[in-house]
Design a protein around this motif. Structure first.
Motif, short mmCIF file in Angstrom:
data_model
loop_
_atom_site.label_atom_id
_atom_site.label_comp_id
_atom_site.label_asym_id
_atom_site.label_seq_id
_atom_site.Cartn_x
_atom_site.Cartn_y
_atom_site.Cartn_z
N GLY A 195 0.82 -1.21 0.00
CA GLY A 195 0.00 0.00 0.00
C GLY A 195 0.85 1.25 0.00
O GLY A 195 1.80 1.39 -0.78
N ASP A 196 0.53 2.20 0.90
CA ASP A 196 1.28 3.46 0.96
C ASP A 196 2.37 3.41 2.03
O ASP A 196 2.81 4.45 2.52
N ALA A 197 2.83 2.21 2.37
CA ALA A 197 3.89 2.08 3.37
C ALA A 197 5.19 2.73 2.88
O ALA A 197 5.55 2.61 1.71
N ALA A 198 5.86 3.40 3.80
CA ALA A 198 7.18 3.95 3.50
C ALA A 198 8.28 2.99 3.92
O ALA A 198 9.41 3.07 3.42
N GLN A 199 7.95 2.07 4.83
CA GLN A 199 8.93 1.08 5.30
C GLN A 199 8.22 -0.24 5.55
O GLN A 199 7.10 -0.28 6.05
N LEU A 200 8.89 -1.32 5.17
CA LEU A 200 8.37 -2.67 5.40
C LEU A 200 9.49 -3.51 5.99
O LEU A 200 10.62 -3.49 5.49
N THR A 201 9.18 -4.20 7.08
CA THR A 201 10.17 -5.09 7.70
C THR A 201 9.56 -6.46 7.91
O THR A 201 8.35 -6.61 8.09
N ILE A 202 10.43 -7.49 7.85
CA ILE A 202 10.05 -8.84 8.21
C ILE A 202 11.01 -9.30 9.29
O ILE A 202 12.22 -9.34 9.08
N ASN A 203 10.44 -9.57 10.46
CA ASN A 203 11.24 -9.92 11.64
C ASN A 203 12.35 -8.90 11.88
O ASN A 203 13.48 -9.24 12.22
N GLY A 204 12.01 -7.62 11.66
CA GLY A 204 12.93 -6.52 11.95
C GLY A 204 13.87 -6.17 10.82
O GLY A 204 14.56 -5.15 10.91
N ASP A 206 14.72 -4.85 7.03
CA ASP A 206 14.08 -4.03 6.00
C ASP A 206 13.88 -4.82 4.72
O ASP A 206 14.74 -5.60 4.30
N VAL A 207 12.72 -4.59 4.11
CA VAL A 207 12.38 -5.21 2.82
C VAL A 207 12.27 -4.10 1.80
O VAL A 207 11.52 -3.14 2.00
N PRO A 208 13.01 -4.16 0.68
CA PRO A 208 12.93 -3.11 -0.34
C PRO A 208 11.53 -3.00 -0.93
O PRO A 208 10.86 -4.01 -1.17
N LEU A 209 11.10 -1.75 -1.17
CA LEU A 209 9.81 -1.48 -1.78
C LEU A 209 10.01 -0.80 -3.12
O LEU A 209 10.87 0.09 -3.25
N ASP A 210 9.23 -1.18 -4.11
CA ASP A 210 9.26 -0.56 -5.43
C ASP A 210 7.83 -0.18 -5.79
O ASP A 210 7.04 -1.04 -6.19
N GLY A 212 5.50 0.45 -3.79
CA GLY A 212 4.62 -0.29 -2.90
C GLY A 212 4.71 -1.80 -3.03
O GLY A 212 4.19 -2.52 -2.18
N ARG A 213 5.35 -2.30 -4.07
CA ARG A 213 5.46 -3.75 -4.27
C ARG A 213 6.72 -4.29 -3.59
O ARG A 213 7.72 -3.59 -3.41
N PHE A 214 6.65 -5.56 -3.20
CA PHE A 214 7.82 -6.20 -2.59
C PHE A 214 7.87 -7.67 -2.99
O PHE A 214 6.86 -8.29 -3.31
N ALA A 215 9.08 -8.21 -2.97
CA ALA A 215 9.31 -9.63 -3.22
C ALA A 215 10.55 -10.01 -2.41
O ALA A 215 11.60 -9.39 -2.56
N VAL A 216 10.40 -11.00 -1.54
CA VAL A 216 11.51 -11.37 -0.66
C VAL A 216 11.53 -12.88 -0.48
O VAL A 216 10.48 -13.53 -0.38
N ASP A 228 6.95 -11.88 11.24
CA ASP A 228 6.17 -10.68 11.55
C ASP A 228 6.41 -9.65 10.45
O ASP A 228 7.51 -9.14 10.29
N LEU A 229 5.36 -9.37 9.71
CA LEU A 229 5.40 -8.42 8.60
C LEU A 229 4.85 -7.10 9.11
O LEU A 229 3.68 -7.00 9.47
N VAL A 230 5.70 -6.06 9.16
CA VAL A 230 5.31 -4.76 9.74
C VAL A 230 5.47 -3.68 8.67
O VAL A 230 6.58 -3.44 8.18
N ALA A 231 4.35 -3.01 8.33
CA ALA A 231 4.35 -1.92 7.36
C ALA A 231 4.08 -0.60 8.09
O ALA A 231 3.14 -0.51 8.88
N THR A 232 4.90 0.41 7.81
CA THR A 232 4.78 1.72 8.46
C THR A 232 4.71 2.80 7.40
O THR A 232 5.54 2.82 6.47
#
Length: 337
Positions: A195-204, A206-210, A212-216, A228-232
């Protein structure tokens, strides 16, 4: 005296005795029949001293002087701080008030006027190095504001329009497909939209966003894996999602296999298998059974919670021999008996 003007020329009105000789800064000023006069003079940037002298026929003289400051209208550049949180094109905040920071080419001390819908909201002054800061109200509906930098004469020398919105909605995270409940692979891939997340982390981490999209890709350890998927978003709204998958490379544990005719020699044939597995037993388990000289094949129906797989066949005479039964778990592991 001391008036500030933004034009390079002004008109001077006055009056003297009709027969007097009048000069403006040494230049003759023509008089009307009644002694009145109007004359235009050009100005130099900065203070200009305007001196009028009048001499009558008897040689009596009087003089008066005023200072006019010519300050050409300046073009002031104004830009908002790039670090301000945004939601689309609007400045965003979680609270009911937003602190706005801007940079300008205006001189320190210049007046700043902030309006909304033509109504004055506040006034401020330009700080050192052209810095501008103030706070404006924010609501869930976008609110338009105009920032104007004023010159000494009160004219607008620089302006900027912007919108402000209060954002309390956390970013919405969606996965293209959920992680498997269980797998025999040592790695899974999560693909989705933050979505409109500026930061995405998985278990703390950082996951790169393009956009709003991500692939990890995530490595698994044997057993239950929790993620734990945390979007801020830019204003601090948080959406947390817990995901889990079981990494299982062991086949189901088969405790017992029973084949018989529990209701008597002429009764139906029953196959009962007791088994368990952390990832759960698949609902169907294949079997191959020899009844006398004939082979019969089919499927057991498994109850993972009870740990039992059962099948019932029509009555048929002959010795019973279970050739094979295959019990599978949801990770794709199979136990053969």
């Amino acid at each position: 005296d001391g008036e500030i003007v933004t034009q390079p020329a002004i008109e001077i009105f006055g009056a003297s005795e009709p027969d007097a000789e009048v000069q403006l800064n040494g230049a003759p000023v023509p008089l009307g029949a009644d002694g009145s006069f109007i004359v235009e003079t050009t100005l130099n940037p900065g203070p200009n001293i305007l001196t009028l002298r009048a001499v009558d026929a008897a040689g009596n003289e009087s003089a008066t002087a005023q200072t006019v400051v010519y300050r050409p209208a300046a073009q002031v550049d104004v830009s908002l701080s790039p670090t301000l949180p945004r939601l689309g094109n609007a400045l965003a905040t979680r609270s009911g008030e937003l602190s706005v920071f801007a940079a300008s080419t205006a001189a320190e001390g210049a007046d700043v006027l902030v309006q909304s819908g033509g109504t004055e909201v506040l006034r401020a002054v330009v700080g050192p190095a052209g810095a501008i800061s103030f706070s404006v109200p924010a609501s869930e509906t976008p609110q338009g504001y105009t920032l104007a930098v004023l010159g000494p004469s009160g004219l607008i020398e620089g302006r900027l329009d912007f919108e402000v919105i209060q954002d309390r909605t956390p970013p919405e995270t969606t996965l293209d497909s959920p992680p498997p409940k269980a797998t025999d692979l040592d790695e899974i891939e999560l693909i989705g939209d933050a979505g409109d997340a500026a930061q995405l982390t998985i278990n703390g981490a950082d996951v790169p966003l393009d956009q709003g999209r991500f692939a990890v890709s995530l490595s698994l350890v044997q057993g239950l894996n929790l993620f734990d998927l945390v979007a801020t978003d830019t204003v601090g709204n948080v959406n947390a999602t817990r995901l889990q998958t079981l990494y299982d490379i062991d086949p189901p544990d088969v405790q017992s296999v029973e084949v018989g005719r529990p209701k008597g020699a002429n009764g139906p044939i029953e196959i009962v298998v007791q088994a368990s597995d952390p990832s759960g037993l698949r609902q169907a388990a294949s079997f191959l059974l020899q009844v006398g000289a004939q082979e019969r094949e089919g499927f057991l129906r498994c109850d993972s919670a009870a740990g039992l797989c059962r099948a019932a066949l029509p009555p048929e005479a002959g010795a019973l021999e279970l050739i094979e039964v295959v019990i599978e778990d949801y990770a794709g592991n199979a136990a053969f008996r």
